[in-house]
Scaffold this active site. Structure first.
Site, PDB file in Angstrom:
ATOM      1  N   CYS A 117      -9.419 -33.721  13.150  1.00  0.00           N
ATOM      2  CA  CYS A 117      -9.050 -34.729  12.143  1.00  0.00           C
ATOM      3  C   CYS A 117      -8.786 -34.056  10.785  1.00  0.00           C
ATOM      4  O   CYS A 117      -9.578 -33.231  10.327  1.00  0.00           O
ATOM      5  CB  CYS A 117     -10.167 -35.756  12.012  1.00  0.00           C
ATOM      6  SG  CYS A 117      -9.748 -37.139  10.943  1.00  0.00           S
ATOM      7  N   CYS A 160      -8.488 -41.524  12.638  1.00  0.00           N
ATOM      8  CA  CYS A 160      -8.626 -40.402  13.566  1.00  0.00           C
ATOM      9  C   CYS A 160      -9.230 -40.867  14.886  1.00  0.00           C
ATOM     10  O   CYS A 160      -8.871 -40.341  15.943  1.00  0.00           O
ATOM     11  CB  CYS A 160      -9.470 -39.295  12.936  1.00  0.00           C
ATOM     12  SG  CYS A 160      -8.525 -38.337  11.739  1.00  0.00           S
ATOM     13  N   CYS A 167     -14.894 -57.733 -11.120  1.00  0.00           N
ATOM     14  CA  CYS A 167     -15.688 -56.497 -11.199  1.00  0.00           C
ATOM     15  C   CYS A 167     -15.986 -56.117 -12.652  1.00  0.00           C
ATOM     16  O   CYS A 167     -17.109 -55.758 -13.002  1.00  0.00           O
ATOM     17  CB  CYS A 167     -14.952 -55.333 -10.547  1.00  0.00           C
ATOM     18  SG  CYS A 167     -14.237 -55.680  -8.945  1.00  0.00           S
ATOM     19  N   CYS A 190     -18.930 -57.545 -15.101  1.00  0.00           N
ATOM     20  CA  CYS A 190     -20.257 -56.920 -15.166  1.00  0.00           C
ATOM     21  C   CYS A 190     -20.158 -55.424 -15.453  1.00  0.00           C
ATOM     22  O   CYS A 190     -20.878 -54.908 -16.303  1.00  0.00           O
ATOM     23  CB  CYS A 190     -21.004 -57.129 -13.848  1.00  0.00           C
ATOM     24  SG  CYS A 190     -21.372 -58.862 -13.513  1.00  0.00           S
ATOM     25  N   HIS A 191     -19.261 -54.751 -14.750  1.00  0.00           N
ATOM     26  CA  HIS A 191     -19.257 -53.279 -14.794  1.00  0.00           C
ATOM     27  C   HIS A 191     -18.480 -52.691 -15.970  1.00  0.00           C
ATOM     28  O   HIS A 191     -18.290 -51.484 -16.033  1.00  0.00           O
ATOM     29  CB  HIS A 191     -18.776 -52.709 -13.469  1.00  0.00           C
ATOM     30  CG  HIS A 191     -19.764 -52.927 -12.351  1.00  0.00           C
ATOM     31  ND1 HIS A 191     -20.925 -52.195 -12.251  1.00  0.00           N
ATOM     32  CD2 HIS A 191     -19.797 -53.815 -11.333  1.00  0.00           C
ATOM     33  CE1 HIS A 191     -21.609 -52.607 -11.193  1.00  0.00           C
ATOM     34  NE2 HIS A 191     -20.947 -53.588 -10.623  1.00  0.00           N
ATOM     35  N   ARG A 207     -20.653 -51.180  -0.460  1.00  0.00           N
ATOM     36  CA  ARG A 207     -21.038 -51.479  -1.841  1.00  0.00           C
ATOM     37  C   ARG A 207     -20.098 -52.511  -2.460  1.00  0.00           C
ATOM     38  O   ARG A 207     -20.526 -53.469  -3.094  1.00  0.00           O
ATOM     39  CB  ARG A 207     -21.041 -50.197  -2.688  1.00  0.00           C
ATOM     40  CG  ARG A 207     -21.537 -50.422  -4.102  1.00  0.00           C
ATOM     41  CD  ARG A 207     -23.019 -50.811  -4.067  1.00  0.00           C
ATOM     42  NE  ARG A 207     -23.478 -51.539  -5.232  1.00  0.00           N
ATOM     43  CZ  ARG A 207     -23.436 -52.849  -5.384  1.00  0.00           C
ATOM     44  NH1 ARG A 207     -22.923 -53.622  -4.455  1.00  0.00           N
ATOM     45  NH2 ARG A 207     -23.915 -53.431  -6.464  1.00  0.00           N
ATOM     46  N   CYS A 246     -20.797 -56.537  -3.686  1.00  0.00           N
ATOM     47  CA  CYS A 246     -20.496 -57.111  -5.003  1.00  0.00           C
ATOM     48  C   CYS A 246     -19.893 -58.502  -4.834  1.00  0.00           C
ATOM     49  O   CYS A 246     -20.276 -59.440  -5.530  1.00  0.00           O
ATOM     50  CB  CYS A 246     -19.504 -56.228  -5.765  1.00  0.00           C
ATOM     51  SG  CYS A 246     -20.288 -54.923  -6.718  1.00  0.00           S
TER      52      CYS A 246
END
Lengths: 192, 263
Positions: free
Chosen positions: B74, B110, B174, B177-178, B220, B224
């Site tokens: 791969c 792959c 997103c 908050c971030h 992750r 969110c």
């Protein structure tokens, strides 16, 4: 061609009359990207409302010329309970404030005697010190119903506007915050 | 195989004896370091993420699938079989699939192309383990994601737009908050600073000690959305790759800590 032209023109005029040319944030390419995320995802994101589009376009900081008409629109969306009473039952407000899947207020605000508060929002510790005047009841109710009428594009959910809480439920949260007998005002707030 | 099960045993024992987050440090990075140290002491030097790495290595090197092939051929961007440092260079455009792919989607490609699996046959847990194995070979390497190909530039731009998009009954986005509330807490952890803190994206895939889960960046991102009652984008889908590309470009220059060990 003409059939489409007239309604479009009318819509544009309506938009101008209400002070907001409804700008869209999601162009064809972004739409295609979002659709690649799956049906459920696309269904929610592609339903972006014009006010959400404005916050997205301006990255949550609205320029002065947009601010006035924006706040005006948000204020218009606020609905009040049928009996007009804004101070409900604090005991019914308590679980709303303190439950993640309902109000989830404690996650961002300090003040609850039941949960450790966060600091994303301002501390509401002993919020009841403000008294229970009509003005403070109205302000508290309206900020919970549609916080964007006071704090445009802020992170707090627009509970009434978004259909997350009914007007009566909001009055219970108002009472939880303002009623002098409420545990919120008689018991110490939990802090980190 | 024997060594593998000894590792499993040691790690399970260590997890059971893990002191339940007593006297938490205020800085989440320091707190994670403390937890990691404790876990290492109790297990005799083995972390749960080592198990995923071990499992992933087996899956990677074993001949599997209808084509009875391993994944050793791969190409993750540095040539077939070259794995060192590749995580820090993803997502990137691949000529064979004609797509910009992140770590997860490249592993999946792959498995389809080399091993002959049907997309629906691919187990998410296998992809995660393989991602942990590949990540372990990128530890302490730099993040260096620069969109150069037109497809990469386009997807970066769309990722940025998606990052600032607000939608849904909770007006989720997103950046809300971030960017706007960086360092503030809603719940236990402060919001990471995606734009300015290069550490934010440089420790994925990561093991989460608070709930004993192995997560890649895709998990992750999906969390969110779910945390705000939004439907999450599908695994391996373009919105996830676009957001990952946007975030990894912000993290460029960081030294990777892989597999990550976080709350």
């Amino acid at each position: 061609m003409r059939r489409f032209y007239l309604p479009t023109l009318l819509l544009m005029l309506l938009g101008l009359a209400s002070g907001q040319t409804s700008q869209s944030y999601i162009n064809a390419e972004l739409q295609r990207l979002i659709q690649a995320g799956g049906q459920n995802y696309a269904n929610v994101l592609l339903k972006q409302a014009p006010d959400q589009a404005l916050c997205s376009i301006h990255r949550n900081k609205l320029p002065a010329e947009v601010l006035g008409p924006f706040i005006e629109e948000q204020r218009k969306s606020i609905k009040y309970p049928a009996d007009g009473k804004l101070l409900g039952d604090w005991k019914q407000g308590e679980p709303i404030f303190n439950t993640l899947a309902r109000g989830n207020c404690f996650s961002c605000h300090v003040g609850s005697p039941l949960n450790i508060g966060g600091n994303v929002g301002p501390s509401l510790e002993k919020y009841g010190q403000r008294g229970t005047s009509e003005a403070i009841q109205k302000y508290t109710y309206e900020v919970i119903y549609n916080t964007w009428a006071y704090f445009p594009c802020t992170v707090m959910y627009r509970f009434g506007h978004g259909g997350l809480l009914k007007p009566e439920e909001i009055t219970h949260v108002v009472a939880y915050l303002l009623d002098p007998a409420s545990d919120f005002n008689t018991k110490p707030a939990l802090k980190r | 195989m024997g060594r593998f099960w000894r590792l499993v045993g040691a790690a399970v024992l260590a997890l059971f004896s893990l002191v339940v987050l007593a006297q938490e440090e205020d800085d989440p990075v320091k707190e994670a370091e403390k937890q990691k140290k404790q876990l290492l002491e109790q297990s005799g030097g083995i972390l749960p993420s080592d198990l995923y790495v071990e499992q992933g290595e087996q899956l990677f090197k074993t001949k599997r699938g209808p084509k009875n092939a391993s994944l050793e051929a791969c190409d993750f961007g540095r040539g077939p079989g070259k794995l060192e440092g590749v995580v820090g260079r993803l997502p990137r455009y691949f000529f064979d699939t004609r797509k910009v792919e992140d770590l997860d989607s490249r592993i999946r490609s792959c498995m389809i192309r080399l091993q002959g699996f049907q997309p629906q046959e691919i187990k998410r847990s296998d992809v995660v383990s393989i991602a942990f194995y590949i990540a372990s070979l990128s530890n302490e390497q730099p993040v260096a994601v620069r969109p150069l190909m037109p497809q990469e530039k386009k997807l970066y731009q769309l990722g940025e737009q998606l990052f600032y998009l607000r939608a849904g009954p909770r007006d989720m986005g997103c950046a809300t908050c971030h960017v706007s509330y960086v360092g503030k807490r809603a719940g236990v952890l402060p919001y990471s600073d995606i734009l300015k803190d290069k550490r934010a994206a440089s420790h994925w895939p990561a093991f989460r000690y608070s709930n004993d889960q192995a997560w890649t960046m895709a998990d992750r991102i999906r969390a969110c959305y779910s945390n705000l009652s939004m439907p999450a984008p599908d695994f391996y889908s373009e919105p996830i790759i676009a957001l990952t590309l946007f975030m990894n470009v912000q993290a460029s220059g960081a030294q990777m800590d892989l597999p990550g060990f976080i709350r």
